[in-house]
Write a protein that holds these residues in place. Sequence first.
Motif, PDB file in Angstrom:
ATOM      1  N   GLY A  10      23.739  13.203 -12.657  1.00  0.00           N
ATOM      2  CA  GLY A  10      23.687  14.393 -13.580  1.00  0.00           C
ATOM      3  C   GLY A  10      24.796  14.935 -14.214  1.00  0.00           C
ATOM      4  O   GLY A  10      25.965  14.371 -13.889  1.00  0.00           O
ATOM      5  N   LEU A  11      24.642  15.963 -15.269  1.00  0.00           N
ATOM      6  CA  LEU A  11      25.609  16.184 -15.943  1.00  0.00           C
ATOM      7  C   LEU A  11      25.550  17.614 -15.815  1.00  0.00           C
ATOM      8  O   LEU A  11      24.710  18.266 -15.606  1.00  0.00           O
ATOM      9  CB  LEU A  11      25.468  15.731 -17.451  1.00  0.00           C
ATOM     10  CG  LEU A  11      25.559  14.330 -17.778  1.00  0.00           C
ATOM     11  CD1 LEU A  11      25.447  14.049 -19.190  1.00  0.00           C
ATOM     12  CD2 LEU A  11      26.875  13.670 -17.328  1.00  0.00           C
ATOM     13  N   TYR A  12      26.891  18.246 -16.026  1.00  0.00           N
ATOM     14  CA  TYR A  12      26.863  19.748 -16.004  1.00  0.00           C
ATOM     15  C   TYR A  12      26.481  20.462 -14.778  1.00  0.00           C
ATOM     16  O   TYR A  12      25.596  21.255 -14.704  1.00  0.00           O
ATOM     17  CB  TYR A  12      26.182  20.364 -16.966  1.00  0.00           C
ATOM     18  CG  TYR A  12      26.835  19.849 -18.676  1.00  0.00           C
ATOM     19  CD1 TYR A  12      28.172  20.011 -19.053  1.00  0.00           C
ATOM     20  CD2 TYR A  12      26.030  19.082 -19.459  1.00  0.00           C
ATOM     21  CE1 TYR A  12      28.487  19.593 -20.225  1.00  0.00           C
ATOM     22  CE2 TYR A  12      26.614  18.707 -20.632  1.00  0.00           C
ATOM     23  CZ  TYR A  12      27.869  18.800 -20.824  1.00  0.00           C
ATOM     24  OH  TYR A  12      28.349  18.354 -22.179  1.00  0.00           O
ATOM     25  N   LYS A  13      26.898  20.079 -13.713  1.00  0.00           N
ATOM     26  CA  LYS A  13      26.516  20.372 -12.371  1.00  0.00           C
ATOM     27  C   LYS A  13      24.946  19.946 -12.032  1.00  0.00           C
ATOM     28  O   LYS A  13      24.291  21.114 -11.408  1.00  0.00           O
ATOM     29  CB  LYS A  13      26.746  21.593 -11.894  1.00  0.00           C
ATOM     30  CG  LYS A  13      28.290  21.968 -11.985  1.00  0.00           C
ATOM     31  CD  LYS A  13      28.476  23.470 -11.777  1.00  0.00           C
ATOM     32  CE  LYS A  13      30.112  23.742 -11.586  1.00  0.00           C
ATOM     33  NZ  LYS A  13      30.286  25.193 -11.451  1.00  0.00           N
ATOM     34  N   ASN A  14      24.566  18.987 -12.404  1.00  0.00           N
ATOM     35  CA  ASN A  14      23.024  18.408 -12.301  1.00  0.00           C
ATOM     36  C   ASN A  14      22.013  19.223 -13.214  1.00  0.00           C
ATOM     37  O   ASN A  14      20.914  19.320 -12.751  1.00  0.00           O
ATOM     38  CB  ASN A  14      22.529  18.342 -10.996  1.00  0.00           C
ATOM     39  CG  ASN A  14      23.381  17.268 -10.115  1.00  0.00           C
ATOM     40  OD1 ASN A  14      23.489  16.189 -10.539  1.00  0.00           O
ATOM     41  ND2 ASN A  14      23.666  17.671  -8.857  1.00  0.00           N
ATOM     42  N   ALA A  15      22.843  20.000 -14.268  1.00  0.00           N
ATOM     43  CA  ALA A  15      21.874  20.685 -15.062  1.00  0.00           C
ATOM     44  C   ALA A  15      20.969  19.908 -15.778  1.00  0.00           C
ATOM     45  O   ALA A  15      19.765  19.978 -16.101  1.00  0.00           O
ATOM     46  CB  ALA A  15      22.539  21.746 -15.997  1.00  0.00           C
ATOM     47  N   ILE A  16      21.316  18.495 -16.251  1.00  0.00           N
ATOM     48  CA  ILE A  16      20.919  17.604 -16.849  1.00  0.00           C
ATOM     49  C   ILE A  16      20.788  16.194 -16.229  1.00  0.00           C
ATOM     50  O   ILE A  16      21.897  15.900 -15.671  1.00  0.00           O
ATOM     51  CB  ILE A  16      21.706  17.134 -18.357  1.00  0.00           C
ATOM     52  CG1 ILE A  16      21.739  18.652 -19.193  1.00  0.00           C
ATOM     53  CG2 ILE A  16      20.988  16.314 -19.001  1.00  0.00           C
ATOM     54  CD1 ILE A  16      22.537  18.314 -20.530  1.00  0.00           C
ATOM     55  N   LYS A  17      19.444  15.804 -15.830  1.00  0.00           N
ATOM     56  CA  LYS A  17      19.363  14.712 -15.190  1.00  0.00           C
ATOM     57  C   LYS A  17      18.943  13.510 -16.015  1.00  0.00           C
ATOM     58  O   LYS A  17      18.356  13.291 -16.756  1.00  0.00           O
ATOM     59  CB  LYS A  17      18.131  14.601 -14.077  1.00  0.00           C
ATOM     60  CG  LYS A  17      18.324  15.788 -13.018  1.00  0.00           C
ATOM     61  CD  LYS A  17      19.312  14.910 -11.908  1.00  0.00           C
ATOM     62  CE  LYS A  17      19.351  15.574 -10.882  1.00  0.00           C
ATOM     63  NZ  LYS A  17      20.389  15.059  -9.734  1.00  0.00           N
ATOM     64  N   ILE A  18      19.865  12.243 -15.735  1.00  0.00           N
ATOM     65  CA  ILE A  18      19.754  11.128 -16.416  1.00  0.00           C
ATOM     66  C   ILE A  18      19.406   9.884 -15.614  1.00  0.00           C
ATOM     67  O   ILE A  18      20.043   9.875 -14.539  1.00  0.00           O
ATOM     68  CB  ILE A  18      21.076  10.771 -17.313  1.00  0.00           C
ATOM     69  CG1 ILE A  18      21.251  11.996 -18.122  1.00  0.00           C
ATOM     70  CG2 ILE A  18      20.997   9.389 -17.988  1.00  0.00           C
ATOM     71  CD1 ILE A  18      22.738  11.696 -18.913  1.00  0.00           C
ATOM     72  N   ASN A  19      18.302   9.286 -16.001  1.00  0.00           N
ATOM     73  CA  ASN A  19      17.822   8.314 -15.251  1.00  0.00           C
ATOM     74  C   ASN A  19      17.802   6.677 -15.834  1.00  0.00           C
ATOM     75  O   ASN A  19      16.773   6.542 -16.725  1.00  0.00           O
ATOM     76  CB  ASN A  19      16.472   8.487 -14.687  1.00  0.00           C
ATOM     77  CG  ASN A  19      16.175   9.695 -13.905  1.00  0.00           C
ATOM     78  OD1 ASN A  19      17.075   9.811 -12.768  1.00  0.00           O
ATOM     79  ND2 ASN A  19      15.420  10.685 -14.378  1.00  0.00           N
ATOM     80  N   PRO A  20      18.748   6.182 -15.932  1.00  0.00           N
ATOM     81  CA  PRO A  20      18.883   4.629 -16.549  1.00  0.00           C
ATOM     82  C   PRO A  20      18.178   3.664 -15.588  1.00  0.00           C
ATOM     83  O   PRO A  20      18.240   3.845 -14.588  1.00  0.00           O
ATOM     84  CB  PRO A  20      20.206   4.495 -16.736  1.00  0.00           C
ATOM     85  CG  PRO A  20      20.921   5.362 -15.718  1.00  0.00           C
ATOM     86  CD  PRO A  20      19.985   6.264 -15.475  1.00  0.00           C
TER      87      PRO A  20
END
Length: 832
Positions: A449-459
């Motif tokens: 996550g980015l920005y305290k898990n505000a944005i979730k990224i799943n590669p």
Amino acid sequence: MLIISLNSFILGQSNPKKDTIYINDNSVSEVIIYNSKDSLYTDLINRKIYLWGNAKVEMSGVNMVAGYILIDLEKNEILASYRLNEDGSRIELPLFSDGTEKIEAAKIRYNINSKRGFIEETKMKQEETFLLMETAKKHSNDEIHFIKGRYTTCDQEEPHYHFQLSKAILIPEKRIVTGPMNLYINGVPTPIGLPFSAIPLDTKERNKGFILPEFVPLSAYGFGIQNLGYYIPINDRLQTTLYANLYNRGSWGLQNDLDYAKRYGYSGKLSVGFQQFFSGFPNNNKPFKVSVIWTHRKDPKSNPNWNFASSVNFISDNQSKNSLDPLNPSYFNNSFNSDINLSRNFPGKPITTGMKISIRQNSITKNIALVSPLLNINLNRVFPFKGLIENPRNEFQKMIERTGFTYSFEGQNRSTFADSLLNQGAFNLISDQFFNGISQQMALQTTFGLYKNAIKINPSISYSNKINFQQITKSYNPTSDNSITDTVQKFGMAHDFNLNVNLTTIVYSYYRFIGKKQPIVRHLMTPTIGYRYVPGLNTLSSAYAGTGQSLISYSPFERSIYQASYGKTSSFLTFGVNNTFELKQKSNKDSLTGYAKTRLVDQFSITGSYDFMRDSMNLSNISLNLRISPANWINFVSSANFSPYAWDVLSGKNLSSYALSENQGLGRFLSSNFTTTLTIAPKRSRQQIEEKKDDYNTNWNSDFNYFALHPEYLQYFDIPWKINFSHVVGINANTFKNQSNTENYNVIHTIVSQGDVSFTRRWKLGATANFDLKQFKMANTFLSVSRDLHCWNLSFYWTPVGTNKSFLLTIRNTSSLLRDAKLDFRKPPIFL
């Protein structure tokens, strides 16, 4: 002999007075304990004891309760009878119990020494059945001989139907042996009966015996006898039934059903059948068919680490249309599947293995596909990098620890051959057509996550490898001047690789409005963007096609077990957004929070993609979906497919340029669908429909998934009425215009109405109608009438309009004991 007499007592007294009388008489050798609630009188001269009101007698395992009891010590008899109330109705009927057996009757006369009894108008219950005996005599061995008996599953005082038994013998907990018996319906005799019968009472005691057949008056094979059976119980785990079919034109068949079960172990059924058909003059052909049906289920309690299951449905001639069964439930089946599975899991380890043997039969293609065997090994998700980094601090280190790895292996041996080879016994040709192959897949997936898990990224990264041991080659044949295809034993390998990255987040928005109820609208938006890269790793082979023709490209794995993809390298950007809207306002009805919530929009989504590797038309069509259900009685669903490209006005086909560049606006909708469903029913009935949704999802199998999603279409006898209206509009762009079809859009406009009404407590009328508003005619109609007959159910189904016209009248018993007692009429009598 000792008689202990307890005098009458009054309820509520703590210490009721008790008297004891001693009588010496050698003719009686039992200890009798008796009492009554109303009154008691002892006649010492005539040696009789009279009991009134809730009279009770106990002696050596025998208990009697009645409104009136007479103990005659001179005759060594006990007489029990009912009493009459103020209205002249019978009350306190005698109840006789001897161990587990209980008998209720109008009068009971019981001999103390001989253990025999005389019974009038008795009624006995055994599981789901009821036995009524007008006059009966109980013997010392507990057998009951009776005349004018009635045997039924109806629990009414005057049963809706029963089997009239002229005379019979009841052996408790074992069976009833009868003389002539006749079927009565509502007290009216019918011509249906038997000269004798043996009715089992103890389900644990299974006796061999004949099963009455069905008579087929008219069929393609003439007059026949269907399912004449003989039942043989082998032991507690095995039972078998042999069936025979015989027709007057020479066709016949045999079938054996073997049922087996072991408690907490396994259960299953094996059915093997043989049918011999005789076509008659002039061909005089005698084709035959062998069928094997085997179902096996292992109880997980026996061994949770191993599982064995089978579902076999095999027929030797690969045909479903020919059968001695006149109904032939498999008539419309074109495929028959058989599977035998063995699997193993390892406790504490992420590994599962399995083996499978399967047969796929298709009566249309005349082919049979045999897989023998199929092996698979699966490595469930493991985290190979977990624990390598001590005290991970940044998000990158945490992402490494959360990286999961999966692997799967599959190898199989498969042969696809014509069904004629099996009938001819050409097993060497079948073995020559086996293909072999191996498939392996592995994947790495993580999340961060980015920005305290505000944005979730799943590669994720995945790779698959396919190995085939047979390929095809195409070569030029100068004789026929074309290419020919040969299958060769050659090792070949194909590869697939793809890279995926998905990014998602959730955005909350609140809109406050001025008003007395302080309304607030919450907007929940979930945008998603992703990237996918798939390189083209496999190359095609080429061959000369013939004189004047160019080279043709082909895949060497066209006929192999594991086919390969030969597309170009693709690079996709996917995007989408989903929206929901909810209204929250003050409400006095909610005493807990003081607010009421109303879902304004359940779903409004927009999705699409962009292909970087295409020469033109990189942007895909845009898909839109909308679902609104503000109340439980209305539902609106819409979906659309929007194209941003220009189109040819004359043909309707899409062009490669954008619509904006051709002055055609933003584009056009290729397809749009709008469905509005309205359920009209009493408020309480709508609540019942909603409450039963969970029950269907939990208890019903996959055959009822439609009703689990649409419970409003079910019929309930406890719901007085309900009506469903569905308005369906479909608009599709005409992309194939011609002189006979010049319309820009094709429109589908229908109204579907479905409803049912209980015009009495047991009658239910249902109807479904589809009306085409465009052609202004009825497209399809379905009518049903159901009658709850208490112990029977009558159903009538009729489709008078449409391509699937049908007729079915069915009468069946509601008891599980007589579940096979039914009559089905699939077409009306000839004179209708």
